[in-house]
Each structure stands twice: as C-alpha cells, then as structure tokens.
Motif scaffolding. Structure first.
Motif, PDB file in Angstrom:
ATOM      1  N   MET A 130      -3.325  54.479   0.784  1.00 48.11           N
ATOM      2  CA  MET A 130      -5.232  53.549   1.923  1.00 48.11           C
ATOM      3  C   MET A 130      -4.202  51.998   2.340  1.00 48.11           C
ATOM      4  O   MET A 130      -4.289  51.482   3.760  1.00 48.11           O
ATOM      5  CB  MET A 130      -5.863  53.908   1.972  1.00 48.11           C
ATOM      6  CG  MET A 130      -6.468  54.712   1.440  1.00 48.11           C
ATOM      7  SD  MET A 130      -8.236  55.214   1.166  1.00 48.11           S
ATOM      8  CE  MET A 130      -8.621  54.501  -0.660  1.00 48.11           C
ATOM      9  N   LEU A 131      -4.065  52.013   1.265  1.00 42.41           N
ATOM     10  CA  LEU A 131      -2.803  50.241   1.584  1.00 42.41           C
ATOM     11  C   LEU A 131      -1.916  50.115   2.328  1.00 42.41           C
ATOM     12  O   LEU A 131      -1.470  49.043   2.701  1.00 42.41           O
ATOM     13  CB  LEU A 131      -2.677  49.085   0.340  1.00 42.41           C
ATOM     14  CG  LEU A 131      -2.098  48.510   0.209  1.00 42.41           C
ATOM     15  CD1 LEU A 131      -3.545  46.558   0.701  1.00 42.41           C
ATOM     16  CD2 LEU A 131      -1.552  47.096  -1.483  1.00 42.41           C
ATOM     17  N   SER A 132      -0.922  50.673   2.216  1.00 42.78           N
ATOM     18  CA  SER A 132      -0.243  50.832   2.939  1.00 42.78           C
ATOM     19  C   SER A 132       0.052  51.128   4.780  1.00 42.78           C
ATOM     20  O   SER A 132       0.285  50.607   5.787  1.00 42.78           O
ATOM     21  CB  SER A 132       1.322  51.385   2.361  1.00 42.78           C
ATOM     22  OG  SER A 132       0.985  53.119   2.663  1.00 42.78           O
ATOM     23  N   SER A 166      -2.583  50.651   5.737  1.00 38.73           N
ATOM     24  CA  SER A 166      -3.827  49.083   5.971  1.00 38.73           C
ATOM     25  C   SER A 166      -2.901  48.054   6.691  1.00 38.73           C
ATOM     26  O   SER A 166      -3.211  47.608   8.192  1.00 38.73           O
ATOM     27  CB  SER A 166      -4.371  49.431   5.451  1.00 38.73           C
ATOM     28  OG  SER A 166      -5.022  49.706   4.945  1.00 38.73           O
ATOM     29  N   LEU A 167      -1.868  48.317   5.778  1.00 33.77           N
ATOM     30  CA  LEU A 167      -0.845  46.999   6.403  1.00 33.77           C
ATOM     31  C   LEU A 167       0.520  47.265   7.459  1.00 33.77           C
ATOM     32  O   LEU A 167       0.254  46.393   8.284  1.00 33.77           O
ATOM     33  CB  LEU A 167      -0.091  46.457   5.216  1.00 33.77           C
ATOM     34  CG  LEU A 167      -0.349  45.880   3.558  1.00 33.77           C
ATOM     35  CD1 LEU A 167      -0.297  45.903   3.009  1.00 33.77           C
ATOM     36  CD2 LEU A 167      -1.748  44.334   4.210  1.00 33.77           C
ATOM     37  N   ARG A 168       0.432  48.497   7.766  1.00 35.51           N
ATOM     38  CA  ARG A 168       1.319  49.140   8.730  1.00 35.51           C
ATOM     39  C   ARG A 168       0.546  48.407  10.089  1.00 35.51           C
ATOM     40  O   ARG A 168       1.242  48.746  11.361  1.00 35.51           O
ATOM     41  CB  ARG A 168       2.022  50.404   8.350  1.00 35.51           C
ATOM     42  CG  ARG A 168       2.314  51.188   9.111  1.00 35.51           C
ATOM     43  CD  ARG A 168       3.494  51.020   9.970  1.00 35.51           C
ATOM     44  NE  ARG A 168       4.046  51.285  11.370  1.00 35.51           N
ATOM     45  CZ  ARG A 168       3.655  50.975  13.190  1.00 35.51           C
ATOM     46  NH1 ARG A 168       2.632  50.624  13.117  1.00 35.51           N
ATOM     47  NH2 ARG A 168       3.760  51.635  13.447  1.00 35.51           N
ATOM     48  N   VAL A 227      -1.942  47.022  11.275  1.00 36.85           N
ATOM     49  CA  VAL A 227      -2.265  45.235  11.270  1.00 36.85           C
ATOM     50  C   VAL A 227      -2.394  44.835  12.776  1.00 36.85           C
ATOM     51  O   VAL A 227      -2.585  44.657  13.496  1.00 36.85           O
ATOM     52  CB  VAL A 227      -2.286  44.038   9.795  1.00 36.85           C
ATOM     53  CG1 VAL A 227      -2.678  42.977  10.661  1.00 36.85           C
ATOM     54  CG2 VAL A 227      -3.415  44.757   9.330  1.00 36.85           C
ATOM     55  N   SER A 255      -9.110  53.037  17.481  1.00 35.18           N
ATOM     56  CA  SER A 255      -8.583  53.087  16.161  1.00 35.18           C
ATOM     57  C   SER A 255      -9.012  54.377  16.009  1.00 35.18           C
ATOM     58  O   SER A 255      -7.653  55.075  14.749  1.00 35.18           O
ATOM     59  CB  SER A 255      -9.571  51.715  15.534  1.00 35.18           C
ATOM     60  OG  SER A 255      -9.265  50.476  15.619  1.00 35.18           O
ATOM     61  N   ALA A 306      -5.876  56.957  13.959  1.00 33.77           N
ATOM     62  CA  ALA A 306      -6.323  57.661  12.793  1.00 33.77           C
ATOM     63  C   ALA A 306      -6.289  59.251  12.774  1.00 33.77           C
ATOM     64  O   ALA A 306      -5.983  59.871  12.022  1.00 33.77           O
ATOM     65  CB  ALA A 306      -7.514  57.025  12.298  1.00 33.77           C
TER      66      ALA A 306
END
Length: 264
Positions: free
Chosen positions: A159-161, A163-165, A167, A211, A215
């Motif tokens: 999820m973090l990767s 999200s950062l990807r 942005v 978005s 997703a």
C-alpha cells in the motif's frame, strides 16, 4: 505542482544516499523522539547543528528543503502564533483583551517553531535520499516481527509503495482537471475563503472518480498477473545492512543520551 517534494528522490552518491533505508527510517523515529527533549538553548543548538551537518552530508541543495517547508508554513505560523498569544507564564510583555504575550509564551512559540522546521527538514531529507520503493521495502522489513500479532507487513508495504508511486500521477490529474475547469471559466483565486473552498469541489469529484477507476484497473491487472504477496515471494531489490548503518544508529542514540541529560 512541479515543486512537490513528497515521493521525489534526488539521485546522489553521498553517504546519506548509500545508507540502508531501514537505518534512515529508524533514525527518523529516534529523531522525532529526541527533538522533544530539546527544551533549552544548549539542546536546541545541539540538535540544530546536528541536523545541518546531516543536510550538508546529503549534498542536496537547500532549495529542496525550503520547497518541502513551503506547504507547511501556514500551519507552522498558525501554531506558533497561537502558542505565543495564549500561553501564560513569565513576565507579560503585551496584553490586549484575551491576547497576551509573555516571556514564557514567546520562548515556547520559538521552541515549537524550531521543532516544526527541524522535523520537516529531516523528513524531507529521508524522502529526497531514499527511493519510494526502497522506503516501502524498509517499512515492510521493519514490520516483519509484528507478523506474530497477525500484522500483514507485505500488504502495508504494498500500500505504501503504490501510494508513493501514484502521488505524481494524482498531481498530473489535478493539473489536468484544473486546466479543464479554467477553460470553462472557473477562477480558483477569486472570492472569499468560502468561495475558494467551493471552487475546489469541481476538482475533487472528478479526481476521486479517476482515482477509483485507476485503483480498480490496477487491482484487475495484478490479479491477471497472478500477484500474491507474503511468504515465498522473492524480491528484486535486496536490503543490506552494513557497519555504517550500525554507526548511524549508535550516533543517534548517543545524541539522544546527551539531549536527555541536558534537557531542563
């Protein structure tokens, strides 16, 4: 939009760039704790010199750190002014109605201002010298021991990767939607604060819609390729802890030890 710092990586070959992302993340957690122990002139000077030394070692231009500070300047000034006007104690320097400026309130506001600046500088340093994927891998690695408590570390890292990807992609979508709204006669800079907030709604609705579509498409693509996280999944990027990472953690702990005994 072009000056967005979140998720941006500045390539380099400094000693900070070469550190394992896990050591940088652990150093960030220690830094956030010890910065609240800096509550006098001596401890603030120590943490300030320490932070500036790390910034210089990163060999990243100071303009990037200032750009990371700009989005937060409103919150910083509001918190600082609120602390200065409504904190009681010490000698009163100025008073008007419920607004009171005292020596204690002034010192506390300067202290909070310094903490905000230093935390933003250090967190900006972390993102500028660490690739988003390496940062996500480090979070997953550090959360691995919590799997005995049923914490799915690989899902949090994924999820973090993601999200950062996405942005930069979301920022591109925002720019595209704003340009489309401007072509239809919308002026985002006119009117009072209520009108400005209302003008944001035509941006948020299509942004959320795009978005959710992205997703859903990403989830279908991952399922079609047979993605499965967790145990048994290999990694292309391997994290390697070295002696210099251990030295960094020791330096952070020594700094914490010094600040703890020098704080009032």
């Amino acid at each position: 939009m072009d000056k967005l710092i979140l998720g941006r990586y500045i390539p380099g070959d400094s000693i900070i760039h070469r550190l394992d992302p896990r050591s940088k993340l652990l150093a960030m957690f220690i830094y956030i704790i010890i910065i609240f122990w800096a509550n006098n002139l001596v401890t603030n000077l120590i943490i300030l010199v320490f932070t500036l030394a790390i910034v210089l070692l990163s060999k990243v231009k100071i303009s990037f750190f200032l750009n990371g500070l700009k989005p937060m300047i409103g919150i910083i000034l509001f918190t600082t002014m609120f602390q200065m006007f409504f904190t009681q104690g010490g000698e009163i320097l100025f008073q008007f109605w419920i607004i009171r400026i005292s020596t204690f309130g002034l010192s506390q506001s300067l202290l909070i201002f310094m903490r905000f600046i230093l935390i933003i500088f250090f967190s900006t340093l972390l993102t500028l010298t660490t690739t988003p994927l390496s940062l996500a891998d480090s979070v997953e690695s550090l959360l691995k021991p919590l799997e005995i408590f049923k914490v799915t570390a690989h899902e949090i890292g994924l999820m973090l990767s993601l999200s950062l990807r996405f942005v930069p992609t979301l920022m591109d979508d925002t720019t595209r939607i704003m340009n489309a709204q401007r072509a239809r006669g919308v002026d985002f800079g006119e009117g009072n604060i209520v009108q400005k907030v209302k003008s944001i709604i035509p941006i948020l609705i299509p942004l959320f819609a795009s978005s959710f579509k992205r997703a859903d498409a990403l989830a279908i693509a991952m399922e079609a390729r047979g993605y499965q996280g967790g145990d048994g999944r290999s990694k292309y990027r391997q994290l390697r802890w070295s002696n210099k990472d251990t030295i960094v953690i020791i330096i952070m702990l020594l700094t914490a030890f010094i600040l703890y005994f020098l704080k009032t």
